[in-house]
Design a protein around this motif. Structure first.
Motif, short mmCIF file in Angstrom:
data_model
loop_
_atom_site.label_atom_id
_atom_site.label_comp_id
_atom_site.label_asym_id
_atom_site.label_seq_id
_atom_site.Cartn_x
_atom_site.Cartn_y
_atom_site.Cartn_z
N PRO A 119 0.82 -1.25 0.19
CA PRO A 119 -0.07 0.05 0.06
C PRO A 119 0.68 1.44 0.16
O PRO A 119 0.25 2.39 0.30
N GLY A 120 1.99 1.19 -0.11
CA GLY A 120 3.02 2.41 -0.03
C GLY A 120 3.79 2.60 1.19
O GLY A 120 4.41 3.67 1.36
N PRO A 168 9.94 6.54 16.86
CA PRO A 168 8.32 6.86 16.46
C PRO A 168 7.85 5.56 15.88
O PRO A 168 8.71 4.70 15.63
N VAL A 169 6.55 5.59 15.73
CA VAL A 169 5.91 4.27 15.34
C VAL A 169 6.08 4.12 13.53
O VAL A 169 5.61 5.10 12.88
N PRO A 170 6.56 2.93 13.48
CA PRO A 170 6.79 2.53 11.92
C PRO A 170 5.33 2.48 11.40
O PRO A 170 4.34 2.10 12.04
N GLU A 171 5.28 2.44 10.05
CA GLU A 171 4.19 2.28 9.27
C GLU A 171 3.63 0.73 9.32
O GLU A 171 2.43 0.32 9.06
N ALA A 172 4.67 -0.22 9.45
CA ALA A 172 4.35 -1.59 9.72
C ALA A 172 5.45 -2.49 10.51
O ALA A 172 6.72 -1.86 10.60
N ARG A 181 -4.15 2.17 16.26
CA ARG A 181 -4.89 1.30 15.59
C ARG A 181 -4.34 0.38 14.51
O ARG A 181 -3.41 0.75 13.84
N ILE A 182 -4.70 -0.75 14.18
CA ILE A 182 -4.26 -1.62 13.32
C ILE A 182 -5.24 -2.22 12.50
O ILE A 182 -6.16 -2.57 12.67
N PRO A 183 -5.08 -2.03 11.19
CA PRO A 183 -3.69 -1.44 10.44
C PRO A 183 -3.50 -0.16 10.22
O PRO A 183 -2.43 0.24 9.34
N GLU A 184 -4.44 0.63 10.51
CA GLU A 184 -4.51 2.12 9.90
C GLU A 184 -3.36 2.82 10.62
O GLU A 184 -2.61 3.47 9.70
N ASP A 185 -2.88 2.66 11.92
CA ASP A 185 -1.81 3.31 12.26
C ASP A 185 -0.41 2.58 11.95
O ASP A 185 0.54 3.23 11.65
N ILE A 186 -0.56 1.41 12.11
CA ILE A 186 0.76 0.34 11.92
C ILE A 186 0.07 -1.09 11.65
O ILE A 186 -0.72 -1.27 12.29
N ALA A 187 0.60 -1.60 10.23
CA ALA A 187 0.36 -3.00 10.06
C ALA A 187 1.40 -3.87 10.95
O ALA A 187 2.24 -3.72 11.10
N VAL A 188 0.55 -5.21 11.19
CA VAL A 188 1.60 -5.99 11.84
C VAL A 188 1.26 -7.28 11.09
O VAL A 188 0.30 -7.92 10.66
N ALA A 189 2.36 -8.07 11.11
CA ALA A 189 2.33 -9.57 10.69
C ALA A 189 3.35 -10.42 11.38
O ALA A 189 4.20 -9.84 12.05
N GLY A 190 3.02 -11.72 11.24
CA GLY A 190 4.06 -13.04 11.82
C GLY A 190 4.42 -13.73 10.87
O GLY A 190 4.57 -13.49 9.63
N PHE A 191 4.80 -15.00 11.39
CA PHE A 191 5.33 -15.89 11.02
C PHE A 191 5.11 -17.19 11.47
O PHE A 191 5.02 -17.54 12.79
N GLU A 237 -2.70 -12.85 4.19
CA GLU A 237 -3.26 -11.39 4.51
C GLU A 237 -4.31 -11.37 5.09
O GLU A 237 -5.78 -11.77 4.77
N ARG A 238 -4.52 -11.03 6.35
CA ARG A 238 -5.56 -11.08 7.22
C ARG A 238 -5.91 -9.59 7.70
O ARG A 238 -5.18 -8.46 7.31
N GLY A 239 -6.81 -9.22 8.77
CA GLY A 239 -6.95 -8.02 9.30
C GLY A 239 -5.93 -7.10 9.72
O GLY A 239 -5.95 -5.91 9.61
N SER A 240 -4.70 -7.53 10.22
CA SER A 240 -3.85 -6.99 10.83
C SER A 240 -2.89 -6.12 10.02
O SER A 240 -1.93 -5.14 10.17
N SER A 241 -2.91 -6.49 8.48
CA SER A 241 -2.29 -5.66 7.44
C SER A 241 -3.20 -4.93 6.44
O SER A 241 -2.74 -4.14 5.68
N LYS A 242 -4.38 -5.54 6.33
CA LYS A 242 -5.03 -5.26 5.14
C LYS A 242 -5.77 -3.80 5.16
O LYS A 242 -6.09 -3.57 6.32
N ALA A 243 -5.39 -2.75 4.28
CA ALA A 243 -6.07 -1.45 4.37
C ALA A 243 -7.39 -1.60 4.18
O ALA A 243 -8.03 -2.30 3.79
#
Length: 333
Positions: A173-174, A238-242, A264-274, A327-333
């Motif tokens: 998403p940029g 500062p808070v990263p974008e992801a 707010r996740i993902p509006e303020d910061i997206a999160v992903a795991g493994f 991709e689930r709710g923690s990163s989908k714009a």
């Protein structure tokens, strides 16, 4: 009188050899025949005499599974699948925790060499500190995970390319300021090194300069240590974008910290795991992750181990298990 294999064979209307094939799981047996044998075993209350079987074929019927930390959800899921597949094939599984201690790994290999167990599935963390070394006589052993070597069979998920693909997905998403949680300071685990390399490879593809301030160390990959590491980091940066966490367990710890800070996740910061553990699917929001089939890992590890028991001289076999980016709710714009 204790029932014997011959008693089971007579009740099921098959040969003793077929009964043995059902119990060992090495030679395929048709479904109806397997069912008749299993019903006969249940009716006769038949219990395999492992010690006698060991005297006949040099095997105990027991294999060992050794994981670094049994407390993690990922280890629990892997162990579940390995025990399930092994049971289907007639193996008993002895589960051990190594704590990444090479002395514990060495003890297990000694047991295998002395025929107390028939083989070993081992998840080492750092090759230099593992008991799997040049010059060490190896029993039948299959390694799980990222440790790369030329000595033993291995089943793995390509952490480098998976981490690269996850970073690229987070950037779609940029997003440009993508942090990673789980790096190590100094000599780290093979997984941490490869996932960091994959992250950096994605930055190169995207033309994003590397920023050391976006690497967040976390030596133990647990929700608690991840939460503490991220909390301390956000006090100073500062808070990263992801945020790409190197395991789902760490990502769950990170979600807690971000929620407490009102982000707010993902509006303020997206999160992903493994790892795609079950807990991540039910997190709020549900967790974006690197997913792969853990039962496939179990099946391939058992297949390689069985083949290695039958042929010690065969060259190394390596199996790469496919993965996907979910991709689930923690990163989908």
């Amino acid at each position: 009188m204790r029932a014997t294999v011959k008693d089971v064979a007579r009740r099921a209307g098959v040969s003793p050899k077929t009964v043995s094939n059902v119990m060992n799981g090495v030679v395929p047996v048709s479904g109806p025949t397997r069912l008749r044998v299993e019903q006969a075993m249940a009716e006769l209350d038949y219990v395999p005499n492992l010690s006698a079987r060991g005297l006949r074929n040099g095997r105990s019927g027991v294999i060992a599974l050794a994981l670094p930390d049994l407390a993690t959800p990922y280890s629990a899921e892997v162990a579940h699948h390995i025990v399930e597949v092994a049971h289907e094939q007639g193996w008993i599984v002895q589960i051990e925790e190594t704590g990444s201690d090479p002395d514990r790994e060495q003890e297990l290999m000694t047991r295998a060499r002395s025929n107390l167990i028939d083989g070993l599935i081992l998840n080492p963390v750092v090759l230099d500190e593992s008991a799997v070394k040049v010059g060490v006589a190896l029993p039948p052993v299959v390694l799980l995970g990222e440790v790369t070597q030329q000595l033993a069979d291995r089943v793995f998920v390509n952490s480098l390319t998976a981490a690269r693909d996850m970073t690229l997905a987070l950037a779609k998403p940029g997003r440009r300021r993508i942090a990673v949680l789980g790096t190590t300071q100094g000599r780290g685990s093979a997984a941490a090194i490869q996932r960091t390399q994959g992250y950096e490879a994605a930055l190169d593809i995207l033309g994003i300069p590397k920023d050391e301030s976006l690497l967040i160390p976390c030596e133990k990959w647990t929700p608690e240590t991840a939460a503490k590491a991220l909390d301390a980091y956000l006090d100073q940066h500062p808070v990263p974008e992801a945020l790409f966490c190197f395991t789902d367990s760490m990502a769950i710890g990170a979600l807690s910290v971000l929620w407490k800070r009102g982000l707010r996740i993902p509006e303020d910061i997206a999160v992903a795991g493994f790892d795609d553990i079950a807990d991540g699917r039910y997190a709020v929001p549900s967790l974006t992750t690197v997913s792969f089939d853990k039962r496939t890992i179990a099946s391939e590890a058992l297949r390689l181990l069985t083949e290695r028991m039958g042929d010690r001289a065969h060259g190394q076999r390596v199996v790469s298990v496919d993965y996907s980016i979910v991709e689930r709710g923690s990163s989908k714009a």
